[in-house]
Design a protein around this motif. Structure first.
Motif: not given
Length: 158
Positions: A114-123
């Motif tokens: 979980l600490k290695s996950v990077v979330t973004t929107d798809e822009m």
């Protein structure tokens, strides 16, 4: 407003169904399976195709093209591209496979995952410098803001 009064009159006189009654008009032939299939193929080849271009290629009206795209293909315009409203079976399968892999990785690694996950929107952002109106009017020679007042163009040295 007149149509509403007509409907009210019909229901006062005993009409019980809201569906259209049978009529003698010709059925719509432009919104037919061959045109829907051909429009689908054309859209998949070029997502930036316009309704007018589709109408010209299919030899049907723009209104019929809009009906095909919106109601039969269930697509809509997003940033000048036609995209489907819903995921295809292949898209759903790919999403399921990715989710399964992520879940398995989480079960193997725990909180470290979980600490290695990077979330973004798809822009997606593309960087470019558009040519200004002054530059194109002066034959490609950039005009600096302080030079506009004097009416001259200054060529920038590289």
């Amino acid at each position: 407003q007149t149509r509403v009064f007509e409907w009210c009159k019909c229901f006062r006189e005993g009409r019980e169904h809201v569906e259209n009654e049978p009529h003698d008009r010709q059925p719509r032939t432009s919104v037919a399976k061959p045109n829907v299939d051909r429009a689908d193929t054309l859209i998949r080849e070029n997502r930036r195709i316009t309704m007018k271009e589709l109408g010209a290629m299919l030899s049907i009206s723009v209104g019929s093209v809009e009906d095909i795209v919106k109601f039969h293909l269930q697509c809509r315009k997003v940033n000048a591209r036609l995209v489907p409203h819903t995921l295809t079976d292949v898209n759903k399968m790919v999403c399921m496979q990715v989710a399964s892999r992520l879940l398995q990785q989480f079960e193997d690694e725990g909180d470290a995952f979980l600490k290695s996950v990077v979330t973004t929107d798809e822009m997606w952002v593309y960087y470019f410098i558009p040519e200004s109106l002054q530059s194109s009017a002066s034959g490609g020679v950039p005009v600096l803001p302080n030079q506009r007042e004097r009416g001259g163009a200054v060529r920038q040295e590289k």
